[in-house]
Design a protein around this motif. Structure first.
Motif, PDB file in Angstrom:
ATOM      1  N   PRO A 149       0.878  -1.242   0.070  1.00  0.00           N
ATOM      2  CA  PRO A 149      -0.020  -0.050   0.121  1.00  0.00           C
ATOM      3  C   PRO A 149       0.762   1.527   0.113  1.00  0.00           C
ATOM      4  O   PRO A 149       1.872   1.288   0.716  1.00  0.00           O
ATOM      5  CB  PRO A 149      -0.882  -0.132   1.249  1.00  0.00           C
ATOM      6  CG  PRO A 149      -0.644  -1.615   1.592  1.00  0.00           C
ATOM      7  CD  PRO A 149       0.671  -2.157   1.108  1.00  0.00           C
ATOM      8  N   SER A 150       0.540   2.313  -0.774  1.00  0.00           N
ATOM      9  CA  SER A 150       1.528   3.448  -1.075  1.00  0.00           C
ATOM     10  C   SER A 150       1.461   4.242   0.227  1.00  0.00           C
ATOM     11  O   SER A 150       2.447   4.750   0.528  1.00  0.00           O
ATOM     12  CB  SER A 150       0.652   4.502  -2.068  1.00  0.00           C
ATOM     13  OG  SER A 150      -0.145   4.952  -1.674  1.00  0.00           O
ATOM     14  N   GLU A 151       0.348   4.167   1.138  1.00  0.00           N
ATOM     15  CA  GLU A 151       0.582   4.556   2.646  1.00  0.00           C
ATOM     16  C   GLU A 151       1.747   4.319   3.203  1.00  0.00           C
ATOM     17  O   GLU A 151       2.410   4.898   4.117  1.00  0.00           O
ATOM     18  CB  GLU A 151      -0.690   4.609   3.449  1.00  0.00           C
ATOM     19  CG  GLU A 151      -1.880   4.697   3.073  1.00  0.00           C
ATOM     20  CD  GLU A 151      -2.487   3.347   2.262  1.00  0.00           C
ATOM     21  OE1 GLU A 151      -2.492   3.409   0.975  1.00  0.00           O
ATOM     22  OE2 GLU A 151      -2.866   2.337   2.763  1.00  0.00           O
ATOM     23  N   ILE A 152       2.174   2.930   3.227  1.00  0.00           N
ATOM     24  CA  ILE A 152       3.246   2.295   3.820  1.00  0.00           C
ATOM     25  C   ILE A 152       4.544   2.864   2.931  1.00  0.00           C
ATOM     26  O   ILE A 152       5.560   3.350   3.485  1.00  0.00           O
ATOM     27  CB  ILE A 152       3.210   0.935   3.857  1.00  0.00           C
ATOM     28  CG1 ILE A 152       1.961   0.395   4.863  1.00  0.00           C
ATOM     29  CG2 ILE A 152       4.446   0.215   4.469  1.00  0.00           C
ATOM     30  CD1 ILE A 152       1.723  -0.941   5.098  1.00  0.00           C
ATOM     31  N   LEU A 153       4.440   2.336   1.661  1.00  0.00           N
ATOM     32  CA  LEU A 153       5.639   2.574   0.892  1.00  0.00           C
ATOM     33  C   LEU A 153       6.029   4.046   0.760  1.00  0.00           C
ATOM     34  O   LEU A 153       7.350   4.433   0.859  1.00  0.00           O
ATOM     35  CB  LEU A 153       5.230   2.329  -0.567  1.00  0.00           C
ATOM     36  CG  LEU A 153       6.070   2.085  -1.520  1.00  0.00           C
ATOM     37  CD1 LEU A 153       6.967   1.010  -1.235  1.00  0.00           C
ATOM     38  CD2 LEU A 153       5.514   1.612  -3.133  1.00  0.00           C
ATOM     39  N   ASN A 154       5.118   5.267   0.885  1.00  0.00           N
ATOM     40  CA  ASN A 154       5.773   6.616   0.842  1.00  0.00           C
ATOM     41  C   ASN A 154       5.647   7.231   2.150  1.00  0.00           C
ATOM     42  O   ASN A 154       5.609   8.531   2.175  1.00  0.00           O
ATOM     43  CB  ASN A 154       5.055   7.284  -0.376  1.00  0.00           C
ATOM     44  CG  ASN A 154       5.168   6.763  -1.541  1.00  0.00           C
ATOM     45  OD1 ASN A 154       6.407   6.675  -1.956  1.00  0.00           O
ATOM     46  ND2 ASN A 154       3.999   6.583  -2.299  1.00  0.00           N
ATOM     47  N   LYS A 155       5.598   6.537   3.189  1.00  0.00           N
ATOM     48  CA  LYS A 155       5.064   7.179   4.542  1.00  0.00           C
ATOM     49  C   LYS A 155       6.545   7.956   4.930  1.00  0.00           C
ATOM     50  O   LYS A 155       7.474   7.408   4.927  1.00  0.00           O
ATOM     51  CB  LYS A 155       4.802   6.206   5.555  1.00  0.00           C
ATOM     52  CG  LYS A 155       4.435   6.680   6.945  1.00  0.00           C
ATOM     53  CD  LYS A 155       4.177   5.428   7.869  1.00  0.00           C
ATOM     54  CE  LYS A 155       3.921   6.240   9.211  1.00  0.00           C
ATOM     55  NZ  LYS A 155       3.733   4.928  10.162  1.00  0.00           N
ATOM     56  N   PRO A 156       6.163   9.317   4.987  1.00  0.00           N
ATOM     57  CA  PRO A 156       7.486  10.063   5.587  1.00  0.00           C
ATOM     58  C   PRO A 156       8.049   9.744   6.880  1.00  0.00           C
ATOM     59  O   PRO A 156       9.233   9.993   7.263  1.00  0.00           O
ATOM     60  CB  PRO A 156       7.039  11.538   5.243  1.00  0.00           C
ATOM     61  CG  PRO A 156       5.548  11.557   5.176  1.00  0.00           C
ATOM     62  CD  PRO A 156       5.115  10.073   4.999  1.00  0.00           C
ATOM     63  N   GLU A 157       7.230   9.333   7.818  1.00  0.00           N
ATOM     64  CA  GLU A 157       7.786   9.065   9.130  1.00  0.00           C
ATOM     65  C   GLU A 157       7.947   7.409   9.308  1.00  0.00           C
ATOM     66  O   GLU A 157       8.058   6.749   8.322  1.00  0.00           O
ATOM     67  CB  GLU A 157       6.515   9.196  10.405  1.00  0.00           C
ATOM     68  CG  GLU A 157       5.936  10.612  10.253  1.00  0.00           C
ATOM     69  CD  GLU A 157       4.810  10.647   9.348  1.00  0.00           C
ATOM     70  OE1 GLU A 157       4.141   9.627   9.052  1.00  0.00           O
ATOM     71  OE2 GLU A 157       4.636  11.776   8.844  1.00  0.00           O
ATOM     72  N   ARG A 158       8.484   7.132  10.555  1.00  0.00           N
ATOM     73  CA  ARG A 158       9.034   5.865  10.894  1.00  0.00           C
ATOM     74  C   ARG A 158       7.833   4.903  10.613  1.00  0.00           C
ATOM     75  O   ARG A 158       6.794   5.199  11.361  1.00  0.00           O
ATOM     76  CB  ARG A 158       9.647   5.893  12.387  1.00  0.00           C
ATOM     77  CG  ARG A 158      10.467   4.556  12.441  1.00  0.00           C
ATOM     78  CD  ARG A 158      10.739   4.392  13.852  1.00  0.00           C
ATOM     79  NE  ARG A 158      11.531   3.318  14.264  1.00  0.00           N
ATOM     80  CZ  ARG A 158      13.114   3.294  14.191  1.00  0.00           C
ATOM     81  NH1 ARG A 158      13.680   4.535  13.911  1.00  0.00           N
ATOM     82  NH2 ARG A 158      13.553   2.287  14.459  1.00  0.00           N
ATOM     83  N   LEU A 159       8.050   3.702  10.096  1.00  0.00           N
ATOM     84  CA  LEU A 159       7.072   2.722  10.307  1.00  0.00           C
ATOM     85  C   LEU A 159       6.863   2.129  11.360  1.00  0.00           C
ATOM     86  O   LEU A 159       7.743   1.814  12.022  1.00  0.00           O
ATOM     87  CB  LEU A 159       7.499   1.588   9.196  1.00  0.00           C
ATOM     88  CG  LEU A 159       7.554   2.080   7.642  1.00  0.00           C
ATOM     89  CD1 LEU A 159       8.001   0.761   6.645  1.00  0.00           C
ATOM     90  CD2 LEU A 159       6.368   2.864   7.233  1.00  0.00           C
ATOM     91  N   THR A 160       5.736   1.786  11.692  1.00  0.00           N
ATOM     92  CA  THR A 160       5.353   0.867  12.714  1.00  0.00           C
ATOM     93  C   THR A 160       5.857  -0.505  12.533  1.00  0.00           C
ATOM     94  O   THR A 160       6.096  -0.821  11.242  1.00  0.00           O
ATOM     95  CB  THR A 160       3.917   1.062  13.016  1.00  0.00           C
ATOM     96  OG1 THR A 160       3.127   0.117  12.053  1.00  0.00           O
ATOM     97  CG2 THR A 160       2.989   2.222  13.132  1.00  0.00           C
ATOM     98  N   PRO A 161       5.937  -1.264  13.740  1.00  0.00           N
ATOM     99  CA  PRO A 161       6.422  -2.653  13.353  1.00  0.00           C
ATOM    100  C   PRO A 161       5.624  -3.559  12.539  1.00  0.00           C
ATOM    101  O   PRO A 161       6.167  -4.138  11.701  1.00  0.00           O
ATOM    102  CB  PRO A 161       6.420  -3.426  14.798  1.00  0.00           C
ATOM    103  CG  PRO A 161       6.691  -2.282  15.636  1.00  0.00           C
ATOM    104  CD  PRO A 161       5.997  -1.031  15.115  1.00  0.00           C
ATOM    105  N   GLU A 162       4.335  -3.346  12.646  1.00  0.00           N
ATOM    106  CA  GLU A 162       3.414  -4.060  11.751  1.00  0.00           C
ATOM    107  C   GLU A 162       3.509  -3.403  10.360  1.00  0.00           C
ATOM    108  O   GLU A 162       3.483  -4.230   9.260  1.00  0.00           O
ATOM    109  CB  GLU A 162       1.919  -3.613  12.090  1.00  0.00           C
ATOM    110  CG  GLU A 162       1.501  -4.199  13.354  1.00  0.00           C
ATOM    111  CD  GLU A 162       2.002  -3.549  14.769  1.00  0.00           C
ATOM    112  OE1 GLU A 162       2.451  -2.397  14.413  1.00  0.00           O
ATOM    113  OE2 GLU A 162       2.221  -3.880  15.656  1.00  0.00           O
ATOM    114  N   GLU A 163       3.721  -2.183  10.082  1.00  0.00           N
ATOM    115  CA  GLU A 163       3.871  -1.523   8.733  1.00  0.00           C
ATOM    116  C   GLU A 163       5.160  -2.313   8.129  1.00  0.00           C
ATOM    117  O   GLU A 163       5.278  -2.514   6.869  1.00  0.00           O
ATOM    118  CB  GLU A 163       4.090  -0.280   8.728  1.00  0.00           C
ATOM    119  CG  GLU A 163       2.631   0.557   8.897  1.00  0.00           C
ATOM    120  CD  GLU A 163       2.558   1.908   9.256  1.00  0.00           C
ATOM    121  OE1 GLU A 163       1.572   2.504   8.956  1.00  0.00           O
ATOM    122  OE2 GLU A 163       3.756   2.524   9.786  1.00  0.00           O
TER     123      GLU A 163
END
Ligand SMILES: [Fe+2]
Length: 355
Positions: free
Chosen positions: A160-174
């Motif tokens: 999902p692009s919300e994960i791919l392009n997330k500007p902040e640190r990813l959560t462990p799940e992401e």
């Protein structure tokens, strides 16, 4: 021509070459004068800098390793997830690299972050091709290696692009979702009889570290192929020198320093060494600062790791750093990059999770 960041660019500067978007469409033609509105638009597009022509940079020519048309075709093949076309593009990339005969990536690349996945795959293909040629691989092996590079991140098209392009640190799940992309890329090619096992394993294992701390399987260097190791290094190098939503680009110097720092844990030392032989720390046309405080532009690279280039100083005089009078001088990226490195440094660990 010389490379200036858009922060330094001013209206009236003349573009040295055409700028393209990720579809290969011309944004601004060569020899056009920059305006404030162009500079603003290029920043919005995600460009970091441009090559300009001026008196100071006369005689400095920087050529792309592959043609812009082939780069656009490669990006389109990746975007469309067209594996057959990727195979054809890989063959052509190798042909263009071998035709040029240049074992050097003397280019501060230009790209925008919104097309990162597509541009990145093609750039990694070019870096792999140059390393392959430098390591005297057969043409067929070079084609396999470049094919693996074009296919390695196809699985990201399903993240999902919300994960791919997330500007902040990813959560462990992401992050767990992000990590599935290597297997997703592999799943797309695992049943194909016309794709070599060398390509398939490199794609599946391109995030494996030599100390066994990578993913998906946590295999260590002794179980990794040379293709896997090269693809891993080229992938991270290109990510480091690219502008991303969460970081500014590292200079080639800083990226190289980083690769050396994690030799033996993330990367195979011999492969990093090969990359550093063919990727100049200070590409042609970039501005550098000497240890005596003067600044100059790289006119020509030569010698081991290209640490003793020929410079054109800001007053127009030339300086050959192999001359005996210059041996006590050392080089560093111009001040412009220093600011950005500090910013990038803070998010280094976060960034690595996203590559
Ligand atoms: Fe990847």
């Amino acid at each position: 021509m010389r490379y200036v960041s858009l922060k330094e660019a001013t209206a009236g500067m003349v573009l040295a070459n055409e700028l393209y978007d990720s579809y290969g469409r011309t944004l601004i033609g060569a020899n056009h004068k920059l305006t404030d509105s162009y500079i603003e638009k290029l920043q919005k597009y995600g460009f970091w800098g441009v090559y300009i022509s001026d008196e100071l940079s006369e005689g400095i020519e920087v050529e792309s390793v592959i043609s812009p048309q082939l780069k656009a075709r490669g990006m389109e093949s990746v975007r469309a997830c067209n594996i057959d076309e990727c195979k054809k593009v890989a063959r052509q990339i190798v042909e263009e690299i071998l035709d040029s005969g240049k074992v050097s990536l003397d280019l501060a690349d230009l790209r925008s972050y919104d097309d990162y996945t597509y541009a990145h795959s093609v750039n990694v293909g070019v870096i792999c091709g140059v390393i392959g040629m430098g390591m005297c691989m057969s043409e067929q092996d070079m084609i396999h290696l470049v094919t693996a590079a074009l296919l390695h991140d196809l699985g990201k098209l399903f993240i999902p692009s919300e994960i791919l392009n997330k500007p902040e640190r990813l959560t462990p799940e992401e992050y767990a979702v992000m990590k599935t992309h290597a297997e997703k890329s592999y799943d797309l090619i695992r049943e194909r009889w016309d794709i070599s096992a060398k390509v398939k394993t490199a794609v599946l294992f391109h995030h494996e570290n030599v100390d066994g701390s990578g993913y998906p399987n946590g295999i260590d260097g002794s179980s990794q192929t040379l293709f896997t190791k090269i693809l891993h290094v080229a992938d991270v190098y290109d990510a480091l020198v690219s502008k991303r939503p969460y970081k500014n680009p590292y200079s080639p110097y800083e990226a190289s320093e980083y690769l050396m720092g994690v030799c033996g844990s993330m990367f195979d030392g011999q492969v990093v060494d090969a990359l550093l032989r063919f990727v100049p720390l200070y590409p042609k046309g970039t501005t550098v600062r000497l240890s005596n405080g003067r600044t100059g532009i790289i006119y020509e690279n030569a010698g081991i790791h290209n640490l003793r280039p020929i410079l054109r100083m800001m007053d127009g005089t030339m300086m050959d750093m192999t001359d005996s009078g210059c041996l006590n001088l050392s080089l560093a990226p111009a001040d412009d990059f220093y600011e950005e490195i500090e910013t990038a440094e803070k998010s280094r660990h976060e960034m690595l999770e996203l590559i």
